[in-house]
Design an enzyme around this catalytic site. Structure first.
Site, short mmCIF file in Angstrom:
data_model
loop_
_atom_site.label_atom_id
_atom_site.label_comp_id
_atom_site.label_asym_id
_atom_site.label_seq_id
_atom_site.Cartn_x
_atom_site.Cartn_y
_atom_site.Cartn_z
N ALA A 50 3.99 -0.56 1.22
CA ALA A 50 3.84 -0.90 -0.19
C ALA A 50 4.70 -2.09 -0.62
CB ALA A 50 4.14 0.33 -1.06
N GLU B 30 2.06 -7.71 1.16
CA GLU B 30 0.62 -7.42 1.18
C GLU B 30 -0.19 -8.41 0.35
OE1 GLU B 30 0.17 -2.76 1.07
OE2 GLU B 30 1.90 -3.39 -0.10
#
Lengths: 783, 292
Positions: free
Chosen positions: A541, A742
């Site tokens: 994350a 990400e």
């Protein structure tokens, strides 16, 4: 803020020399005395079958074989390789319906490559040869490769507690009407002048990390279970293994080896349970298990593929009034991460635009595919492919410029973020869009590419995204860090954060140096040993710099506080009246009253008595900073990509000409590291959009679990690329930093699809957008 | 499924061609020839089992790549794809071959893989093989009792099967000398840049005063072996190559191929683009395919 000395600099990465010279020690490189080798026997004949007989006897007789193990020779306890269940409270686990449904070896094959048995032998060769002698017979069962097939009334049930093979849907208790929603969607559509709607398919993309799964386990003579693994999450895997083998955490040690790429494939456990089970069967002997690429492909998780339906309504003036969506993913054979992605896919959708109302439903269905789990972006690329194409279809119908529309309607500071009720606290997406548009010549090219007629047609498209830095408040976010000040005034940080190649150990070191006002070279990061390190969730994350960095900063502030307190005692001054320069603490306004950090550090450790006075010299005690850090927010990164493509109208081939990525990164602690993340992310984003998909035949046999037939974008496929770092410090990030791990993957997916739409005037609803699909769509349009 | 461990075999290291031939005669079908190894070593980790591997590593005299305006091009058994890319003669006189070698696999594989190995593999997708098929050539196959020449036209019998007898070693390939007005080109389509072809085409045209005297047109990935397109060749032979003719040629191609669905593409797609690819490769030959 005062001038930054280490943060923002392109310092040498801590891992670069070892990786470039081949010195980095990966798990496969580790050799231990008396090492044995394990070979796992897998079912490659069926994707769904019952084992009707298993004969291990011939294998056991083979030369060099130590032991042969079937399902009953190892723990029967079921487990869940994912670690999501450890990031929520026990109550929430119940609400989510998380279950343990995996076993070390199985007699019910649920996907191509499921594990049946194993051989332990004195060499890899002996283990492989013996494994070939294991005789298994099967009863073939019907295969269910899609949600549509799995939910049929007469389909075999994967788990009795999951009727209809529905592994997960947003639970009514937390999500009324099983939806992540605000407003009244059905009513809102009545106000729409324009409605767009379609069903898309998003592919089973694989992380393709360079290092295939490699593990060693040893149940040692102190009855401790040791596991060498390149997991992204050493502390959670330690706890998971402790639970599985019913040991206290003090008897489980993870030796976290250098990670040869993760991207989510090592989030949670992969083959740690199998390897440890083998080691438990031969106490005192280390057992090494090495996956082939083909094996790694089908045993580690992939991105969630599936059908993604979406409907959007707009008023004539562009106001987005309603968005309704449903993602039915083809979960795979086991529960792992069934809840996580099914939720976040909608969270990213909800976090992007100011729709009056929105409703998202996410469902995960068991299928006979290999498992799905974490993959860089965690649902965001799927949403980007669908949402951004739908926005562009809306813009086309409205006759508005896609960038202008996005600037007007994206969420920003004060709006609910990806988690309803947690507003965004920073957002520089407008600046990202402006700078990207300028760098890409957006307006000029958008005009130029209207009304093309030739064989080669160009298009330019945009996409935006929101993401997160850590998973707070949905999941636990917590990192513990110790900062030990040595007597020579250098500092060792002890924490469990992984560096899977993203550069986090470098940037964490920069954060430490900047906080302490020490040199980068004064800091060392000790990681890799779960015996020593305190808790950390692990690398996922986009959290490591944000949460781990928060912990590092707090621990280093603790060191600094102690230094100043001791200096105050020694100098007989108030702490507030002191300042530090070049590692010497001075009294403000006094040129000669000072004490060096070196002196304080040394006296703390080597605390001697003055032989004349009998008093201790300086303040005793080695200084150690400590933080048990829970972040206050999730510092949302935003970003945009503008993609330019050329489509061959005769063959459907797409050439990506240019990408411009502009990202709100908060602050680039190390600009080179950030650029590397954006480059690498774009490579995977382009792959998802254009070439990458793991697929199966109608019997569920995987057809391309190797680099020969699973095609990623290679260096020679990559377009010209520009990365623009927009630095708008986040109020909660260490030195304003946001996570960037990400983000870079996400907007190239939608931007590429939209560039193709711009070039040919048709949207391709299934990713990857292959020449075959484009040519078919062009033909259908001409019919 | 692959293994991390290769099958057991005896690695035989002869030091001369006669020694190679002796070993081949001894072991016949239970024997593989190792040169570049880029296909063989992968196969040995898969399901290919053979007890003997005869390596050409220590055999001298097989790495000759030479060009003579009267004799043509001679490619020895150990000539690598990278050798072809480096050859100015190939680039000048045999553009189709040079173009195929240039895009073949990856730099690492080009440094190791051999041209003759590509031919022996008998893959319906082989890039260099296809270019050579269009250019034409004779293989020298040698066994203990002598040498025979086999034209590439007669060499590939079916998928993975060739006219080479198990006791024969392909010593070299001879490609005819370039003729006046000869133009050649190679073109392919792949999923990503570095990939096996999903469809490929090569042509060699002999042009005089704007008229095509003769044509050799070859395609890959559209049948069990590389194929030539005789009807297309007949249409081109003796004709002035106009856009109209190329349109007719393009339409004709689909009738001469039998593509299948596989991992790299679909039969349907291959049928759709085959004619376009042939038209494009002819245009490429006419514009950039001069053999001088």
């Amino acid at each position: 803020m005062t001038e930054l000395k280490v943060v923002g600099k392109r310092v040498e990465r801590v891992d670069v020399r070892a990786k470039v010279t081949g010195g980095a020690l990966y798990a496969a490189d580790v050799q231990l005395a008396g090492m044995l080798y394990g070979k796992i026997v897998r079912c490659y004949d069926y994707a769904h079958a019952r084992v009707t007989s298993l004969d291990l006897s011939e294998a056991a007789k083979c030369k060099g074989v130590i032991k042969v193990l079937g399902p009953k020779d190892v723990t029967q306890k079921e487990y869940n390789a994912s670690v999501l269940d450890m990031m929520v409270s026990a109550d929430m686990r119940g609400v989510l319906g998380d279950i343990d449904d995996q076993s070390i070896f199985t007699d019910h094959v649920k996907h191509y490559g499921d594990a049946i048995a194993a051989v332990i032998a004195i060499s890899e060769e002996a283990a492989e040869r013996a494994a070939e002698k294991i005789k298994v017979t099967y009863e073939e069962l019907p295969v269910y490769m899609t949600a549509e097939a799995a939910k049929q009334a007469d389909a075999l049930q994967f788990r009795p507690e999951k009727p209809g093979n529905l592994a997960f849907q947003l639970p009514e208790m937390a999500f009324p009407d099983n939806a992540y929603a605000w407003g009244e969607v059905d009513k809102s559509f009545d106000e729409a002048d324009i409605i767009v709607e379609d069903t898309f398919y998003v592919p089973k993309q694989k992380q393709c990390q360079m290092e295939p799964g490699s593990y060693i386990a040893l149940y040692d003579d102190q009855e401790r279970l040791n596991c060498w693994t390149s997991t992204q999450m050493p502390k959670l895997v330690q706890k998971k293994l402790a639970n599985l083998f019913e040991l206290p955490m003090t008897r489980v040690r993870i030796n976290a080896t250098v990670i040869g790429g993760g991207f989510g494939a090592r989030l949670g456990m992969v083959l740690e349970p199998e390897t440890c089970a083998l080691a438990m069967a031969v106490p005192g002997r280390p057992v090494k298990v090495l996956s082939t690429r083909e094996e790694d492909w089908v045993t580690s998780p992939s991105r969630h593929p599936g059908k993604y339906w979406m409907k959007m309504g707009f008023k004539k003036d562009g106001t987005p009034v309603a968005c309704d969506a449903k993602f039915e993913n083809y979960k795979g054979a086991y529960y792992v991460d069934a809840s996580g992605t099914a939720f976040t896919t909608g969270a990213w959708l909800g976090g992007m635009y100011k729709f009056d109302s929105l409703r998202y439903r996410g469902e995960s269905y068991y299928t006979n595919q290999s498992i799905c789990g974490a993959f860089r972006g965690y649902g965001n690329p799927q949403t980007n492919f669908v949402m951004e194409q739908m926005i562009d279809r809306g813009c086309a119908e409205l006759g508005v410029d896609p960038i202008e529309w996005r600037k007007k309607w994206h969420k920003g500071v004060g709006d609910d973020g990806w988690c309803i009720g947690v507003p965004y606290n920073s957002c520089a997406l407008d600046e990202c869009l402006d700078r990207a548009a300028e760098a890409a010549n957006w307006t000029e090219k958008r005009e130029k590419y209207k009304n093309q007629t030739g064989t080669k047609r160009r298009g330019i498209g945009v996409a935006v995204m929101n993401h997160t830095s850590g998973a707070m408040p949905m999941l636990l976010e917590h990192t513990v860090c110790d900062a030990l000040l040595h007597q020579d005034a250098t500092v060792t940080l002890n924490l469990a954060c992984s560096d899977m190649g993203q550069g986090s150990h470098t940037t964490l070191r920069q954060v430490a140096a900047e906080t302490l006002d020490f040199a980068y070279e004064d800091i060392h990061i000790a990681t890799g040993n779960t015996d020593a390190a305190g808790f950390d969730i692990g690398a996922h994350a986009s959290r490591t710099l944000y949460v781990g960095g928060g912990a590092v900063k707090q621990a280093c502030e603790d060191v600094r506080r102690q230094l100043f307190e001791r200096a105050a005692l020694e100098l007989e001054e108030d702490v507030d009246n002191l300042y530090m320069e070049d590692k010497i603490i001075h009294v403000k306004g006094s040129s000669n009253k000072s004490i060096s950090v070196q002196t304080i550090a040394d006296q703390g450790v080597n605390n001697f008595m003055n032989p004349e006075t009998g008093e201790l010299i300086g303040q005793p005690g080695q200084i150690q900073g400590y933080a048990s850090f829970f972040p206050p927010h999730n510092a949302p990164p935003f970003g945009t990509t503008i993609a330019e493509v050329e489509v061959d109208m005769e063959t459907g081939e797409v050439k990506v000409l240019e990408l411009v990525n502009a990202h709100d990164v908060g602050r680039a602690i190390h600009p080179g590291v950030v650029e590397g993340q954006l480059d690498g992310g774009a490579q995977q984003g382009l792959g998802m959009a254009l070439t990458e998909e793991t697929y199966y035949d109608d019997k569920g046999i995987c057809q391309n679990n190797s680099f020969t037939d699973y095609k990623m974008f290679g260096p020679s496929d990559m377009p010209k690329m520009t990365n623009i770092l927009v630095e708008n410090p986040d109020p909660t990030g260490p030195f304003g930093a946001k996570g960037v791990g990400e983000a870079g993957l996400v907007p190239p997916v939608g931007a590429t699809a939209n560039a193709i739409f711009n070039a040919i005037g048709i949207q391709i609803l299934e990713a990857p957008i292959t020449p075959e699909k484009i040519l078919k769509a062009l033909e259908d349009a001409n019919d | 499924m692959t293994s991390r461990v290769m099958r057991d075999f005896d690695l035989l290291l002869p030091e001369s061609v006669p020694e190679v031939l002796e070993l081949l005669a001894d072991h016949k079908d239970n024997c593989a020839i190792l040169s570049g190894g880029t296909d063989l070593l992968v196969a040995l980790k898969f399901d290919y089992a053979v007890d003997n591997v005869v390596s050409l590593a220590l055999v001298p005299g097989l790495d000759d790549l030479s060009f003579d305006p009267d004799q043509g091009l001679s490619i020895g058994a150990k000539v690598t794809i990278a050798d072809i890319v480096k050859s100015q003669d190939v680039k000048t006189y045999y553009p189709a071959l040079w173009q195929a070698a240039k895009v073949f696999a990856t730099p690492q594989l080009r440094n190791t893989a051999t041209v003759l190995g590509n031919i022996m593999r008998a893959s319906p997708a082989g890039d260099c093989s296809l270019a050579l098929y269009a250019l034409g050539g004779d293989l020298q196959l040698k066994n203990a009792s002598g040498v025979r020449d086999v034209s590439l036209d007669d060499f590939w019998l079916s998928y993975g099967v060739t006219a080479r007898q198990s006791d024969e070693l392909a010593i070299s390939l001879r490609v005819p000398p370039p003729t006046a007005g000869q133009k050649s080109a190679f073109q392919r389509m792949t999923r990503t840049t570095e990939d096996l072809s999903k469809i490929n085409a090569a042509v060699s045209l002999t042009m005089a005063d704007g008229v095509c005297q003769s044509a050799r047109v070859a395609m890959g990935c559209v049948g069990p072996t590389l194929i030539r397109l005789p009807k297309v060749e007949a249409m081109l032979g003796g004709a002035e190559i106009t856009e109209d003719l190329l349109g007719e040629v393009s339409d004709m191609v689909a009738a001469e191929i039998t593509p299948i669905d596989d991992i790299r593409s679909s039969a349907d797609y291959r049928r759709k683009v085959a004619g376009i690819l042939v038209r494009r490769v002819i245009n490429l030959a006419l514009t950039e395919g001069n053999n001088q």
